[in-house]
Write a protein that holds these residues in place. Structure first.
Motif, mmCIF file in Angstrom:
data_model
loop_
_atom_site.group_PDB
_atom_site.id
_atom_site.type_symbol
_atom_site.label_atom_id
_atom_site.label_comp_id
_atom_site.label_asym_id
_atom_site.label_seq_id
_atom_site.Cartn_x
_atom_site.Cartn_y
_atom_site.Cartn_z
ATOM 1 N N LEU A 56 0.859 -1.187 0.000
ATOM 2 C CA LEU A 56 0.000 0.000 0.000
ATOM 3 C C LEU A 56 0.892 1.233 0.000
ATOM 4 O O LEU A 56 1.841 1.333 0.781
ATOM 5 C CB LEU A 56 -0.891 0.026 1.242
ATOM 6 C CG LEU A 56 -1.734 1.307 1.424
ATOM 7 C CD1 LEU A 56 -2.741 1.468 0.290
ATOM 8 C CD2 LEU A 56 -2.438 1.302 2.783
ATOM 9 N N ILE A 57 0.585 2.192 -0.880
ATOM 10 C CA ILE A 57 1.268 3.482 -0.920
ATOM 11 C C ILE A 57 0.228 4.549 -0.587
ATOM 12 O O ILE A 57 -0.798 4.654 -1.262
ATOM 13 C CB ILE A 57 1.902 3.745 -2.301
ATOM 14 C CG1 ILE A 57 2.818 2.577 -2.701
ATOM 15 C CG2 ILE A 57 2.675 5.051 -2.287
ATOM 16 C CD1 ILE A 57 3.409 2.715 -4.095
ATOM 17 N N ALA A 58 0.489 5.356 0.450
ATOM 18 C CA ALA A 58 -0.509 6.319 0.920
ATOM 19 C C ALA A 58 0.200 7.440 1.697
ATOM 20 O O ALA A 58 1.332 7.274 2.150
ATOM 21 C CB ALA A 58 -1.517 5.592 1.829
ATOM 22 N N ARG A 67 0.171 6.008 -7.515
ATOM 23 C CA ARG A 67 -0.449 4.986 -8.359
ATOM 24 C C ARG A 67 0.534 4.484 -9.412
ATOM 25 O O ARG A 67 0.576 3.293 -9.725
ATOM 26 C CB ARG A 67 -1.704 5.527 -9.039
ATOM 27 C CG ARG A 67 -2.506 4.403 -9.693
ATOM 28 C CD ARG A 67 -3.797 4.889 -10.288
ATOM 29 N NE ARG A 67 -4.690 3.770 -10.529
ATOM 30 C CZ ARG A 67 -5.505 3.688 -11.573
ATOM 31 N NH1 ARG A 67 -5.519 4.652 -12.474
ATOM 32 N NH2 ARG A 67 -6.309 2.668 -11.716
ATOM 33 N N ALA A 68 1.343 5.382 -9.965
ATOM 34 C CA ALA A 68 2.319 4.967 -10.973
ATOM 35 C C ALA A 68 3.351 4.015 -10.375
ATOM 36 O O ALA A 68 3.732 3.016 -11.008
ATOM 37 C CB ALA A 68 3.002 6.192 -11.567
ATOM 38 N N ALA A 82 -0.113 -4.210 -5.605
ATOM 39 C CA ALA A 82 0.184 -2.896 -5.030
ATOM 40 C C ALA A 82 -0.978 -1.955 -5.292
ATOM 41 O O ALA A 82 -1.518 -1.912 -6.403
ATOM 42 C CB ALA A 82 1.473 -2.331 -5.616
ATOM 43 N N ARG A 83 -1.354 -1.216 -4.277
ATOM 44 C CA ARG A 83 -2.469 -0.279 -4.373
ATOM 45 C C ARG A 83 -2.080 1.038 -3.713
ATOM 46 O O ARG A 83 -1.154 1.110 -2.927
ATOM 47 C CB ARG A 83 -3.720 -0.861 -3.691
ATOM 48 C CG ARG A 83 -4.262 -2.123 -4.366
ATOM 49 C CD ARG A 83 -4.817 -1.790 -5.732
ATOM 50 N NE ARG A 83 -5.412 -2.954 -6.390
ATOM 51 C CZ ARG A 83 -4.761 -3.757 -7.229
ATOM 52 N NH1 ARG A 83 -3.465 -3.529 -7.476
ATOM 53 N NH2 ARG A 83 -5.366 -4.765 -7.805
ATOM 54 N N ALA A 97 -6.447 7.273 -8.656
ATOM 55 C CA ALA A 97 -5.904 6.492 -7.547
ATOM 56 C C ALA A 97 -6.773 5.253 -7.379
ATOM 57 O O ALA A 97 -7.916 5.210 -7.857
ATOM 58 C CB ALA A 97 -5.888 7.312 -6.256
ATOM 59 N N ASP A 98 -6.235 4.253 -6.711
ATOM 60 C CA ASP A 98 -7.024 3.043 -6.475
ATOM 61 C C ASP A 98 -8.145 3.296 -5.484
ATOM 62 O O ASP A 98 -9.203 2.681 -5.570
ATOM 63 C CB ASP A 98 -6.107 1.922 -5.960
ATOM 64 C CG ASP A 98 -5.084 1.506 -6.999
ATOM 65 O OD1 ASP A 98 -5.498 1.170 -8.127
ATOM 66 O OD2 ASP A 98 -3.877 1.532 -6.702
#
Length: 414
Positions: A56-58, A67-68, A82-83, A97-98
């Motif tokens: 998770l990227i946040a 997102r990229a 990956a989200r 974005a997801d």
């Protein structure tokens, strides 16, 4: 907005004290100004396809980069899902974005925060952007407290810095004669305080650290450069570029997302004068949604990017992918960092406020085809996502360092 440099010192101290105490009565009142959360249960938490590695990227997704990077990680291995999650800030640029969460829900909906924490605890890895708390005001809006709660659930953590949150005004003012921190519109003391605080947080975390632009290594040299990513197919012009007829004006575009930082006001008189004499045809791009930018860049021969920061980022990479020649100021040390990391110097034509006129005259009189080819080759080599995914995997995901999971609990923090 009020120029904070014009306020009395005690007023600035009060503003900072409120910002630094988000859970105080005044801080809670200020949070209500973000609006009312969406109806309970209507905003979902993030979900992951069941794969061995779940990332998770946040929570910021600046310029769509989270997102990229997530997509680049998935493309690098069938074992990775990956989200990314991002706040939907009214008036901001629209990037996919997801999971996009209304800002009022993100900060003020305790139920969503708990559900999102439980979902993130199902990840194997969480990359925290911009030293921002991924679960809003949960646990006193403390990034460190939220991270420790995730680590207690066995999640591996890393941090990624985007820019202002770690860029030191004092260092920039010392090293950079064009620093935007010298501008009266920029309140540098607050940025200095936050940068020092965030750098200290990142260093004491002991976790892998990444930066999105190479200049940030000047402030956080122990980090790894994770290059920004552009979708090459999206930016490639729909039709082959045609060369300018002899004597035709050079088509120059400039997209001042934040004009004070990009230095627009410092170069605009020169650009207007060159336009008036017919040397260039100027296109200032403002307020244009991200989806329309490829068509805008397709109409330009040259894109003028950053004139003050001494580096380059997403806009320059997008312009190179679109087949434009990019002009901007890159500090010599930053050029060295890029060449050392990639084996190629950045093909961005060097210009400062003092030299922009002569640079544009030379480009208008020359053949741009070689520069265009070099630019496209560079962005393909460095910014297609492959290098970014490899950096995240080599220095974090594949490194095998997992947090201590003793005392792991299934309970959600409150």
């Amino acid at each position: 907005m009020v120029n904070r440099n014009r306020l009395p010192r005690w007023v600035n101290a009060l503003i900072d004290a409120i910002a630094d105490a988000p859970m105080s009565p005044i801080g809670r009142l200020a949070a209500r100004r973000m609006g009312t959360p969406a109806p309970a249960g209507t905003i979902p938490a993030i979900t992951f396809p069941e794969r061995p590695i779940r990332v998770l990227i946040a929570p910021v997704n600046y310029s769509g980069q989270a997102r990229a990077w997530a997509q680049a990680l998935e493309a690098s291995s069938p074992e990775i899902s990956a989200r990314n999650t991002a706040m939907d800030v009214p008036g901001g640029f629209s990037f996919d974005a997801d999971l996009i969460v209304p800002v009022a829900t993100f900060h003020n909906d305790a139920d969503w925060q708990r559900r999102q924490f439980d979902a993130a605890a199902h990840a194997t890895h969480v990359l925290i952007e911009a030293a921002e708390p991924p679960f809003g005001r949960m646990l006193g809006r403390s990034v460190e407290a939220q991270v420790e709660a995730l680590r207690a659930r066995g999640v591996d953590i890393a941090y990624l810095a985007h820019g202002t949150e770690i860029r030191m005004p004092s260092r920039d003012l010392r090293d950079n004669p064009w620093s935007h921190y010298a501008d009266p519109e920029i309140y540098a003391p607050r940025d200095e305080t936050l940068a020092r605080r965030n750098i200290a947080l990142l260093r004491r975390s002991g976790r892998p650290l990444f930066v999105s632009t190479p200049d940030l290594l000047l402030d956080l040299p122990e980090a790894h450069w994770c290059p920004v990513v552009v979708d090459l197919s999206r930016w490639e012009p729909a039709a082959p570029r045609t060369e300018r007829p002899a004597g035709a004006p050079l088509r120059v575009a400039h997209a001042p997302s934040v004009s004070t930082i990009k230095g627009t006001h410092l170069i605009l008189p020169t650009l207007r004068a060159l336009e008036a004499e017919g040397t260039i045809e100027l296109q200032l791009i403002t307020g244009v949604p991200s989806a329309q930018m490829p068509a805008k860049f397709a109409e330009a021969d040259v894109v003028i990017d950053q004139m003050r920061i001494g580096s380059y980022g997403v806009a320059a990479a997008e312009a190179m992918a679109a087949g434009c020649v990019v002009v901007g100021h890159i500090a010599p040390r930053v050029r060295e960092i890029v060449e050392d990391a990639t084996g190629s110097p950045p093909p961005i034509v060097e210009a400062t406020v003092d030299t922009i006129e002569q640079v544009l005259r030379e480009l208008a009189a020359g053949d741009l085809r070689t520069l265009r080819t070099r630019s496209r080759e560079f962005v393909t080599q460095v910014h297609d996502g492959t290098r970014s995914a490899a950096t995240l995997r080599t220095h974090w995901i594949d490194a095998g360092a997992r947090p201590d999971t003793e005392g792991t609990s299934d309970a959600s923090p409150r």
